[in-house]
Design a protein around this motif. Structure first.
Motif, PDB file in Angstrom:
ATOM      1  N   GLY A   1       0.815  -1.224   0.000  1.00  0.00           N
ATOM      2  CA  GLY A   1       0.000   0.000   0.000  1.00  0.00           C
ATOM      3  C   GLY A   1       0.836   1.256   0.000  1.00  0.00           C
ATOM      4  N   LEU A   2       1.928   1.226  -0.743  1.00  0.00           N
ATOM      5  CA  LEU A   2       2.849   2.371  -0.709  1.00  0.00           C
ATOM      6  C   LEU A   2       2.912   3.118  -2.041  1.00  0.00           C
ATOM      7  CD1 LEU A   2       5.825   0.812   1.285  1.00  0.00           C
ATOM      8  CD2 LEU A   2       4.331   2.659   2.041  1.00  0.00           C
ATOM      9  N   LEU A   3       1.900   2.927  -2.874  1.00  0.00           N
ATOM     10  CA  LEU A   3       1.959   3.598  -4.172  1.00  0.00           C
ATOM     11  C   LEU A   3       1.792   5.110  -4.026  1.00  0.00           C
ATOM     12  CD1 LEU A   3      -0.162   1.274  -6.460  1.00  0.00           C
ATOM     13  CD2 LEU A   3       2.239   1.841  -6.736  1.00  0.00           C
TER      14      LEU A   3
ATOM     15  N   ASP B   1       0.360   8.793  -4.758  1.00  0.00           N
ATOM     16  CA  ASP B   1      -1.013   9.275  -4.879  1.00  0.00           C
ATOM     17  C   ASP B   1      -1.510   9.350  -6.313  1.00  0.00           C
ATOM     18  OD1 ASP B   1      -2.234   9.564  -2.584  1.00  0.00           O
ATOM     19  OD2 ASP B   1      -1.923  11.720  -2.338  1.00  0.00           O
TER      20      ASP B   1
ATOM     21  N   LEU C   1      -5.566  -2.956  -0.457  1.00  0.00           N
ATOM     22  CA  LEU C   1      -5.940  -1.759  -1.190  1.00  0.00           C
ATOM     23  C   LEU C   1      -7.139  -1.044  -0.567  1.00  0.00           C
ATOM     24  CD1 LEU C   1      -5.492  -3.113  -4.811  1.00  0.00           C
ATOM     25  CD2 LEU C   1      -3.834  -2.014  -3.323  1.00  0.00           C
ATOM     26  N   ASP C   2      -7.850  -1.718   0.330  1.00  0.00           N
ATOM     27  CA  ASP C   2      -8.986  -1.077   1.003  1.00  0.00           C
ATOM     28  C   ASP C   2      -8.709  -0.811   2.475  1.00  0.00           C
ATOM     29  OD1 ASP C   2     -10.352  -1.325  -1.342  1.00  0.00           O
ATOM     30  OD2 ASP C   2     -11.216  -3.275  -0.798  1.00  0.00           O
ATOM     31  N   THR C   3      -7.494  -1.029   2.899  1.00  0.00           N
ATOM     32  CA  THR C   3      -7.208  -0.900   4.332  1.00  0.00           C
ATOM     33  C   THR C   3      -6.655   0.486   4.622  1.00  0.00           C
ATOM     34  OG1 THR C   3      -6.674  -3.228   4.323  1.00  0.00           O
ATOM     35  CG2 THR C   3      -6.035  -1.986   6.270  1.00  0.00           C
ATOM     36  N   ASP C   4      -7.020   0.997   5.781  1.00  0.00           N
ATOM     37  CA  ASP C   4      -6.583   2.363   6.084  1.00  0.00           C
ATOM     38  C   ASP C   4      -5.131   2.374   6.534  1.00  0.00           C
ATOM     39  OD1 ASP C   4      -6.702   2.769   9.353  1.00  0.00           O
ATOM     40  OD2 ASP C   4      -7.987   1.168   8.574  1.00  0.00           O
ATOM     41  N   GLU C   5      -4.547   3.521   6.436  1.00  0.00           N
ATOM     42  CA  GLU C   5      -3.127   3.706   6.734  1.00  0.00           C
ATOM     43  C   GLU C   5      -2.750   3.227   8.127  1.00  0.00           C
ATOM     44  OE1 GLU C   5      -0.180   4.902   5.620  1.00  0.00           O
ATOM     45  OE2 GLU C   5      -0.954   4.812   3.573  1.00  0.00           O
ATOM     46  N   ARG C   6      -3.605   3.509   9.081  1.00  0.00           N
ATOM     47  CA  ARG C   6      -3.280   3.204  10.469  1.00  0.00           C
ATOM     48  C   ARG C   6      -3.101   1.689  10.653  1.00  0.00           C
ATOM     49  NH1 ARG C   6      -3.068   5.648  15.083  1.00  0.00           N
ATOM     50  NH2 ARG C   6      -3.432   7.660  14.117  1.00  0.00           N
TER      51      ARG C   6
ATOM     52  N   LEU D   1      -2.565  -0.476   8.212  1.00  0.00           N
ATOM     53  CA  LEU D   1      -1.432  -0.902   7.401  1.00  0.00           C
ATOM     54  C   LEU D   1      -0.119  -0.642   8.111  1.00  0.00           C
ATOM     55  CD1 LEU D   1      -2.239   0.180   3.744  1.00  0.00           C
ATOM     56  CD2 LEU D   1      -1.974  -2.126   4.643  1.00  0.00           C
ATOM     57  N   SER D   2      -0.066   0.499   8.811  1.00  0.00           N
ATOM     58  CA  SER D   2       1.204   0.864   9.426  1.00  0.00           C
ATOM     59  C   SER D   2       1.590  -0.145  10.515  1.00  0.00           C
ATOM     60  CB  SER D   2       1.138   2.276   9.996  1.00  0.00           C
ATOM     61  OG  SER D   2       0.294   2.300  11.120  1.00  0.00           O
ATOM     62  N   ARG D   3       0.587  -0.843  11.077  1.00  0.00           N
ATOM     63  CA  ARG D   3       0.938  -1.854  12.074  1.00  0.00           C
ATOM     64  C   ARG D   3       1.517  -3.100  11.414  1.00  0.00           C
ATOM     65  NH1 ARG D   3      -3.533   0.330  14.955  1.00  0.00           N
ATOM     66  NH2 ARG D   3      -5.015  -1.030  13.910  1.00  0.00           N
TER      67      ARG D   3
ATOM     68  N   ARG E   1       3.175  -2.997   8.252  1.00  0.00           N
ATOM     69  CA  ARG E   1       4.417  -2.658   7.565  1.00  0.00           C
ATOM     70  C   ARG E   1       5.582  -2.619   8.536  1.00  0.00           C
ATOM     71  NH1 ARG E   1       2.049   2.586   5.454  1.00  0.00           N
ATOM     72  NH2 ARG E   1       0.669   1.980   3.763  1.00  0.00           N
TER      73      ARG E   1
ATOM     74  N   ALA F   1       7.099   2.535   5.187  1.00  0.00           N
ATOM     75  CA  ALA F   1       7.339   1.105   5.013  1.00  0.00           C
ATOM     76  C   ALA F   1       7.819   0.469   6.307  1.00  0.00           C
ATOM     77  CB  ALA F   1       8.366   0.890   3.910  1.00  0.00           C
TER      78      ALA F   1
ATOM     79  N   MET G   1      -1.779   7.540  -3.242  1.00  0.00           N
ATOM     80  CA  MET G   1      -2.010   6.400  -2.366  1.00  0.00           C
ATOM     81  C   MET G   1      -3.386   5.837  -2.610  1.00  0.00           C
ATOM     82  SD  MET G   1      -0.907   4.348  -0.369  1.00  0.00           S
ATOM     83  CE  MET G   1      -2.395   3.854   0.497  1.00  0.00           C
TER      84      MET G   1
ATOM     85  N   PRO H   1      -8.159   3.851   1.602  1.00  0.00           N
ATOM     86  CA  PRO H   1      -9.450   4.538   1.520  1.00  0.00           C
ATOM     87  C   PRO H   1      -9.515   5.803   2.381  1.00  0.00           C
ATOM     88  CG  PRO H   1      -9.614   2.521   2.809  1.00  0.00           C
ATOM     89  CD  PRO H   1      -8.255   2.543   2.224  1.00  0.00           C
TER      90      PRO H   1
END
Ligand SMILES: Nc1ncnc2c1ncn2[C@@H]1O[C@H](COP(=O)(O)OP(=O)(O)OP(=O)(O)O)[C@@H](O)[C@H]1O
Ligand SMILES: Nc1ncnc2c1ncn2[C@@H]1O[C@H](COP(=O)(O)OP(=O)(O)OP(=O)(O)O)[C@@H](O)[C@H]1O
Ligand SMILES: [Mg+2]
Ligand SMILES: [Mg+2]
Lengths: 588, 475, 316, 282
Positions: free
Chosen positions: A61-63, A65, A83-88, A90-92, A94, C218, D1, D4
């Protein structure tokens, strides 16, 4: 090549279905499917610019914008589609469950933070280290694991104080820190010499074994892939054209592109007639084979001026490049007010000659001063000791006169090791490539840029784009194109093909060889790939720990390495494990 | 919207908000109205003073006599007067003070330049000789020049005061705040307050803000009348407006073209509506004037303006003078009030046909140099705040450049004539100045106080060069 | 190190000297006669001449300059032509007020500007980000007097929490000082904060394109933390630069706030002294300003090296 | 990015700012131009009978303390305000940016000398500068604009220098040098575009500061001469009526704010235009 995808999601670590990545101007990845089981090692190879890096980014999920991704991407320990997961959320994941080693280590590091802290951060932000101090200790440990010399000191260095390969190892160390369940390596060893490369790959393999890690290994180096991967996928133009177990794909490639790729990987087989076949007339005199003590050779010849060994000496004619006792020292790190640590000798006592028209390869340990030497020869840095003379221009320690530098730079073109950093992010490629063209009309500059870009395999629509819109290999080619656009007398190239897939690499190397023949180009060529050096260069210089340790005709040095370090290098060179049946068995 | 705010002052103390700050404590050296405003009568005392009605009354002198030639004044000093350091006042102090007048660098000393000799007749009696009779002498004596300093105690006047008045300066934080404490041995008995603090505000809004937050108990001499509405309807404050000596004057250079032509001067007076100017520049505060005499002067006369607002007449006068659109330059000091006057006047003049080149000049440095000293001007505006300053029209070197021998003769006769005819003479003189259109007397500025309900005894008029705080009390 | 310090110091003194000459020459062009100002409306020509002689204005310019600079070199700013008091004393008290005001305003400004600027950059595509950006843009257009008067109206007049103006009297201690400082510092700091936030936004936007932020994500940092840990420092140089500049500007530029809040700082001192044509005092103020600006920028330059190791080497 | 939390941009934003900023500024310029031929009332003559009328009625935005129509004043004031603001910013940019870039590229003694000179100018109060200029060339809007420009130049110089220092540490500068490009080329092709974001911000901030400073100066007699209207002067004159007639401050304040906003939008838009990576950020 047959459907090797595992359809049982429970058994997979990574599952990608129908991944599509689009930019404003078109589709970059078009319907990619990929599965990686725990403990499985998947190699991803393919054309430069085929979407390998983008796929890797999409997995985490690092593409950017400006790019849009669709499809279904599942990661270990993550409930939904990436691709549908929020950053927060995902950050756990990554950096802990899934980590990545970026293709370009130069820009991947924060220039203002000590590298030790950057490694430790991975531990700290997931709370995997009990304390700051523990994290710092662990970081030094990790740096040591990736074979950074003097890891304590390296941990305190800022990125710009490290060589390309050293930085790359820092990035690897950070990715390994939390023993991830998924490790993505995007060209992780492009700047590493083969000995270190072997060690690093061993560490990765160890991790995979010990932790059942799923590995996605992107590389253009088929030999490395064949050594590392169980399964391989071949990408071209945004789609996977072929995938299957390594042995199958490499021995019996089905797709035409794969076959071409495998053919191109054998440089000697693809060597164009005439190129580097023999020494050019100007350097017809045989190169003496010299090595420093600690090797098996007979030592260097003395030099009247400095009393130290002169490598690659030119007799008879005046050498085009001549360095004597060349050294570059960096002041040690500041430790409080007024105190400094030991100075760093990036390069010492380098005495060498390069004859006009000679093609000199430079190989050696990562961090041994290769880039430093090139910068000095190109007049981009000042020596702290010794002298450089290029043509009739002297560069003393005090720095050359401005007029001299101008004359020097008219003849010398440089390909920098770090393509991204050496491209102005606000300049369009057309202007970047035309930058060295002086006194040339706009139209002609555009024509010549287009021409040279085509020669390195980039098409015309690249001209209007900005550097960040390219893949690593494409950027490297832009950098090469800029160096070649003036048809320089001397080409100084620092790992110019490290990010190129083998077919493009062959194309570029042929281009250089062609220019060399046509214009009597003098070439200084750094590479960690001994095969490439042998393909391009007639002689070779070996460096270790800031010194030149050996020089001689390429064939002679490879066949009979006299310095221990050279011997290690030659021995550690990876071989393609499975040779395609269409080509004769690898000779070496 | 003034909210009731408890006073920040301690009992027995009162805090006064003023606008212009003294440059130092020494008005023998430094000019500027602010020093005598703070110190005269409150800290330093002359032999006589001007009371709030404009009359000369005894102060250090309990009585005086004048000889028949009216050139010799004999003053009897009050008993029991002492300086703040306890030293008694004697005639020698008066002699020393008057003898030192020529050493003053402040030009106000010139008001007493008529004194040719001062002698101590006895410790309590002093005689002053004048070169010629002067009906304005006592008025001048009530000003700062008449101050009686302690003989030998004038070495560091700039930082340390030593006077006979009811208060002494305890400290002065230059430009910020002056603290005065009661003079214990004051001859008039203990002063009403133990301490008076004078705080100086460059910004009028800040001055009124201080009132509303209890940071000050009274603001005296407020010169931003646009800020008053918020106090006018508040039970916590009283707003008073009183008379002053300060006339807003549109000066014309009578000595140079084009205003050496009386028709143009009259045209200016007809062209400018003083009431309109007063409305814009002073929010309608201020007293209309026909000549340069405030109502508190004994020779004030309530007469109609000889050249009332009549733009039509102004245009005729211009046509008569030959140029219906004369170009004139107009030099205005760069202070808000003057800029307002300037813009309004300019607008009126242009409506009557003048072409006005208005320039805002830095005040005082540049304006004084160009206009007052250099006489390099045609039209200018300034407040003349000295008491009885109309006489300057007879000073040929003054920047008015006015020359009317008949008027000069009337003035001379009045000043040196019998005291009984002084006022009548001056009345004639004032009328002649006005009819000669020597300048345009726009209006008399007013002395505006905003005091909290607790405070009494604030000076309601400004009839002298002092802000008389001797009766100011709180609670 | 000692050598470079000595060099810096030498440059400092040299610059101050050159500056003093420039200042002196420029001010000698300023129209207006100090003697006239001192004596006022009613001065006679003789008195003026005497006053000029006393003020030393009749001497040649060179002599005036030399005697002034001679005094300055011995740390003597001279005495005021108007009050006869030593200028240094007044400079000191004024500079104290200004230092407190300006530094606290800058602290506040940064406290406002950094979050505001970062948010405006990060959320620049969203309504709240656009709003934040607009607020900071409008903040620049708010005149200082307006900010001051509004604060006074609310917090001094209506609520009575803070004084409407003035400075704590000597010996009242820190609490009183802070109490007096609060409103003016806020008035000045808010407007400065709006200015600085624009630079923060721009610098953060510049950084946001960098690859190392992707690296940070990352590693598992949230975008916000990545920005704070890696972005801010990389954005710090321009912000530091403008903060240094604004500090210098505020030294006298705070005059409006000083007036509204009845503070007697360097700004109002400058205005007063210029109005009085007290040239020795004006020169004193300007020299203090020069010194302060040199000092601020020395610190800023040193901080560059602290922030960016690449600049450290270049400067060595 | 693609996460969502960051909804995909609704429309291509590149240019959104640019367009709205340009529209706002064009409106201001248009107003200034219209005022040359038409205003509702003559903004110069004083009418004491019509002072301080509230908004509404015959005077849409009311009248000021001189009884002049506020709307007409705003329209006419746009001229001098734009003139002073724009020329001050131009002067400051043209002086400051080259000095800063040069110092940042050359380093060494050039840097030291230039920056110390800049420090001195920075320390020299703009007010004094204006007085001196007024003394030499006569006080006018032009001298005020030039003095304000010179006063603002040091901040341009310092900001450009710091940006230059950072750019010069990048490898692409080395690449340009090796392409035999001199300092001029590096300054114009590499440094300037890469610091343009900061310079644009600086310019839009400096404009606002210049407009407000012009007011203070002209009020002291060092700037535009009354009765020529300017927004800054309107603001200054309205100051003491803040409590009873707040619209006198409000309207010119809004005019300045809107112009500054337009300028900043334009600045942001230009900034994004010049920054190819602007779409790549999240
Ligand atoms: N931000 C972007 N905007 C537009 N196009 C992009 C962008 N990033 C990458 N691309 C394009 O997408 C394609 C795939 O890029 P990617 O980086 O994945 O290639 P790659 O397979 O990793 O190549 P290499 O081996 O050279 O690194 C390339 O053609 C590149 O030009
Ligand atoms: N600015 C610096 N400060 C301190 N040390 C430095 C600096 N730049 C380089 N070095 C050190 O100098 C040595 C030589 O660096 P150089 O870049 O020449 O290596 P290299 O041979 O090109 O290695 P690689 O193959 O990894 O790129 C390294 O050990 C590096 O750490
Ligand atoms: Mg790639
Ligand atoms: Mg290298």
């Amino acid at each position: 090549m047959t459907a090797a995808t595992v359809d049982d999601p429970a058994g997979t670590a990574v599952r990608v279905r129908d991944l599509r990545i689009r930019s404003a101007s078109g589709t970059l990845v078009d319907g990619l499917d990929l599965d990686i089981a725990p403990g499985e090692r998947v190699g991803l190879i393919g054309e430069s610019g085929s979407g390998k890096s983008l796929t890797a980014y999409a997995l985490l999920g690092l593409l950017d914008d400006e790019l849009r991704a669709e499809g279904d991407v599942r990661l270990p320990g993550l409930a939904g589609n990436v691709l549908d997961t929020d950053e927060r959320t995902l950050s756990r994941t990554r950096g802990r469950v899934a980590s990545i080693v970026f293709q370009e280590p130069m820009t991947a590091l924060n220039p203002l933070m000590r590298v030790g802290a950057q490694v430790a951060e991975t531990l700290l932000c997931h709370g995997t280290a009990p304390s700051r101090a523990a994290a710092a200790r662990a970081a030094v440990e990790l740096l040591d694991q990736v074979r950074l010399p003097d890891p304590e000191r390296a941990a305190r260095a800022f990125p710009h104080q490290l060589s390309g390969g050293q930085r790359q190892r820092v990035v690897i160390a950070a990715a390994l820190a939390n023993d991830p369940a998924l490790l993505i390596c995007d060209e992780p060893t492009t700047a590493l010499d083969v000995t270190v490369q072997a060690q690093v790959l061993e560490i990765v393999a160890e991790l995979v074994r010990a932790r059942d890690t799923a590995l996605l290994f992107i590389s253009h180096d088929l030999a490395v892939v064949s050594a590392v991967a169980d399964r391989v996928a071949v990408m071209r133009g945004g789609v996977v054209v072929e995938q299957g177990p390594v042995a199958e794909v490499f021995t019996g490639p089905q797709h035409e592109y794969t076959r071409a790729l495998l053919a191109a990987s054998d440089l000697d087989g693809a060597r164009p007639e005439g190129a580097a076949a023999g020494p050019s007339p100007a350097v017809a005199a045989p190169r003496p084979h010299l090595a420093l003590d600690g090797g098996t050779g007979d030592g260097g010849t003395g030099d009247g001026d400095t009393g130290c060994a002169v490598f690659n000496p030119v007799t008879g004619t005046e050498p085009l490049i001549r360095t004597r006792g060349l050294g570059r020292e960096y002041p040690g790190a500041r430790r409080g007010i007024g105190r400094r640590g030991e100075p760093v000798h990036a390069l010492r006592d380098a005495s060498l000659d390069v004859a006009e028209g000679q093609k000199l390869g430079i190989v050696g340990e990562s961090g041994s001063g290769k880039s430093t030497l090139l910068r000095l020869v190109a007049g981009l840095d000042r020596p702290t000791s010794g002298t450089v003379r290029v043509g009739d221009v002297d560069i003393p320690a005090a720095g050359a006169a401005r007029e001299d530098l101008r004359r020097l730079r008219r003849d010398v073109a440089v390909v920098f090791q770090d393509p991204m950093g050496s491209l102005d992010p606000r300049m369009q490629v057309s202007r970047i490539v035309a930058e060295p063209l002086h006194g040339v009309s706009r139209a002609e500059a555009a024509d010549r840029s287009r021409e040279v870009l085509a020669a390195v395999g980039l098409d015309g629509d690249a001209l209007d784009r900005y550097p960040h819109q390219f893949s690593g290999g494409q950027r490297q080619r832009i950098s090469i194109a800029r160096a070649l656009v003036t048809r320089p007398r001397i080409l100084v190239a620092d790992e110019p093909v490290s990010a190129l897939d083998v077919s493009v690499r062959a194309q570029v190397l042929d281009l250089v060889a062609g220019l060399a023949d046509e214009y009597a180009l003098t070439l200084l060529f750094i590479s960690h790939d001994l095969g490439v050096v042998r393909h391009v260069c007639d002689s070779v210089l070996v460096m270790a720990s800031g010194r030149i340790v050996e020089s001689g005709a390429t064939g002679a040095v490879y066949a009979d390495p006299r310095h221990r370090f050279t011997a290690d290098l030659v021995a550690a060179t990876p071989r393609l494990r499975f040779a395609p049946s269409t080509t004769p068995e690898e000779s070496r | 919207a003034a909210g009731p705010a408890a006073s920040g002052s301690a009992p027995g103390e009162v805090t006064v908000a003023l606008s212009r700050a003294p440059a130092s404590l020494d008005y023998t050296r430094n000019a500027g109205v602010a020093i005598p405003q703070a110190l005269l009568y409150n800290v330093y005392e002359p032999l006589v003073k001007i009371d709030s009605e404009g009359a000369v009354v005894p102060l250090l002198a309990s009585s005086w006599t004048v000889d028949d030639a009216r050139t010799s004044y004999t003053f009897t000093l009050r008993e029991g007067v002492e300086f703040a350091d306890g030293r008694p006042l004697t005639a020698d102090d008066v002699v020393a003070s008057f003898d030192a007048l020529p050493d003053w660098t402040n030009a106000v000393a010139g008001q007493l330049s008529g004194i040719v000799a001062t002698e101590a007749v006895s410790p309590q009696v002093v005689r002053v000789e004048l070169d010629e009779p002067d009906n304005a002498f006592l008025t001048a004596l009530a000003g700062p020049a008449g101050t009686v300093f302690a003989a030998g105690g004038t070495d560091d006047l700039a930082t340390r005061t030593l006077g006979t008045g009811p208060y002494t300066v305890e400290s002065y934080d230059s430009g910020v705040s002056m603290r005065m404490v009661a003079h214990e041995g004051y001859w008039g008995g203990p002063p009403p307050m133990e301490r008076i603090t004078l705080d100086y505000y460059t910004d009028p809004t800040a001055q009124t803000n201080a009132l509303m937050t209890g940071g000050a108990d009274a603001a005296l001499g407020v010169d931003a009348p646009q800020l008053l509405p918020q106090f006018e309807n508040s039970p916590d404050f009283t707003v008073t407006t009183g008379s002053t000596d300060a006339e807003m004057v549109l000066s014309m250079n009578n000595a140079a073209a084009p205003f050496d032509d009386v028709r143009l001067r009259r045209a200016v007076r007809h062209a400018v509506d003083s009431d309109g100017v007063r409305e814009v520049a002073a929010e309608g505060y201020g007293i209309p004037l026909a000549t340069m005499v405030p109502p508190t002067d004994p020779w004030y006369e309530d007469r109609p303006d000889p050249y009332p607002y009549d733009p039509e007449r102004a245009r005729e006068l211009l046509a008569e003078a030959g140029d219906p659109h004369p170009a004139i330059s107009f030099k205005v000091p760069n202070l808000p009030q003057y800029v307002r006057v300037g813009q309004t006047v300019q607008s009126y003049l242009e409506a009557a046909g003048f072409r006005v080149d208005m320039r805002i000049l830095e005040f005082p440095a540049v304006w004084l140099g160009e206009v007052l000293t250099g006489h390099d001007y045609q039209l200018a505006v300034i407040i003349h705040s000295e008491p009885r300053d109309i006489v300057q029209f007879s000073d040929p070197d003054y920047y008015f450049g006015y020359d009317d021998p008949a008027a000069d003769a009337v003035l001379a006769a009045a000043r040196s004539g019998p005291p009984g005819e002084y006022a009548a003479g001056m009345r004639d003189y004032a009328r002649m100045i006005s009819e000669g259109a020597a300048a345009d007397f726009l209006y008399l500025t007013q002395w505006i106080n905003v005091v909290s309900a607790e405070v009494s005894g604030a000076p309601e008029n400004s009839t002298s060069e002092s802000i008389d705080l001797t009766r100011l009390a709180r609670g | 190190m000692a050598v470079s310090l000595a060099r810096r110091l030498g440059a400092f003194v040299l610059t101050a000297l050159v500056a003093s000459l420039v200042v002196f020459l420029l001010l000698s062009v300023v129209p207006g006669d100090p003697a006239q100002v001192a004596l006022g409306v009613t001065a006679t020509p003789e008195a003026l001449a005497a006053q000029r002689a006393e003020m030393g204005l009749d001497r040649p310019l060179v002599a005036q300059y030399l005697s002034w600079v001679g005094g300055l070199l011995q740390g003597d700013f001279g005495v005021s032509a108007v009050t006869g008091e030593p200028i240094a004393t007044e400079l000191f008290t004024r500079a104290t007020v200004t230092t407190w005001l300006v530094l606290s305003a800058m602290v506040l400004a940064l406290a406002v500007a950094v979050p505001l600027g970062v948010l405006a950059a990060v959320r620049r595509r969203r309504a709240d980000g656009v709003l934040l950006s607009a607020v900071s843009q409008l903040g620049i257009a708010v005149p200082a007097f307006l900010a001051g008067l509004l604060l006074i109206t609310v917090f001094a007049v209506r609520l009575g929490w803070f004084p409407a103006g003035g400075w704590s009297r000597p010996g009242e201690g820190l609490p009183s000082l802070l109490w007096h400082l609060a409103l003016p510092a806020v008035a000045l700091g808010l407007v400065q904060g709006a200015v600085i936030s624009r630079y923060v936004r721009s610098a953060v936007l510049d950084v946001m394109g960098e690859d190392f932020l992707r690296t940070a994500r990352a590693k598992g940092l949230t975008p916000a933390r990545a920005l704070v840990r890696h972005g801010l420092r990389n954005a710090a140089i321009p912000v530091l630069t403008i903060s240094g500049v604004q500090l210098g500007v505020m030294l006298v530029g705070a005059v409006v706030v000083e007036r509204v809040f009845v503070l007697n700082g360097l700004g109002s001192m400058l205005l007063e002294k210029v109005a009085n044509r007290d040239m020795a005092a004006v020169q004193g103020v300007v020299m203090v300003l020069v010194g302060a600006v040199l000092l601020i920028n020395l610190v800023v330059d040193l901080l560059y090296a602290v922030i960016d190791p690449r600049l450290r080497e270049a400067s060595a | 990015m693609t996460a969502p939390t960051t909804p995909a941009p609704v429309r291509r934003h590149l240019g959104g700012n640019l367009v709205s900023g340009a529209v706002v500024l064009a409106l201001v310029v248009l107003t200034a131009l219209i005022s040359l031929v038409w205003t509702p009332y003559d903004p110069i003559p004083v009418s004491p009978d019509e002072r301080l009328l509230g908004p509404g009625g015959l005077h849409l935005l009311g009248t000021d303390l001189y009884g002049r129509d506020v709307l007409s004043l705003l329209m006419a004031g746009a001229r001098i305000t734009l003139l002073v603001g724009v020329s001050a910013v131009l002067v400051a940019t043209l002086l400051g940016v080259p000095v800063g870039i040069w110092a940042g590229i050359r380093r060494g003694w050039v840097d030291a000398v230039l920056m110390r000179a800049v420090d001195v100018v920075l320390a020299f109060p703009a007010l004094l500068l204006t007085i001196v200029f007024g003394a030499v060339w006569g006080a006018s809007a032009t001298t005020a604009a030039i003095a304000l420009g010179i006063g603002a130049a040091p901040s341009f110089a310092r900001v450009s220098r710091s940006g230059t220092l950072q750019v010069m540490a990048r490898e692409y500068v080395l690449a340009a040098r090796s392409a035999n490009r001199g300092s001029w080329w590096i300054a114009t092709r590499h440094v300037l575009p890469n610091i343009s974001g900061l310079v644009i911000v600086q310019a839009s901030v400096a404009f606002a500061i210049a407009v407000l400073a012009e007011a203070a100066l002209s009020y002291l007699g060092f700037g535009t001469r009354p009765p020529t209207p300017s927004w800054g002067r309107m603001l200054q004159e309205g100051q003491s009526y803040l409590y009873d007639h707040p619209t006198l401050v409000l309207f010119p304040g809004l005019a300045i704010a809107v112009t500054v906003l337009g300028l900043n939008l334009l600045g942001d838009g230009l900034r994004d235009r010049f920054d190819p990576r602007s779409e790549a950020r999240r």
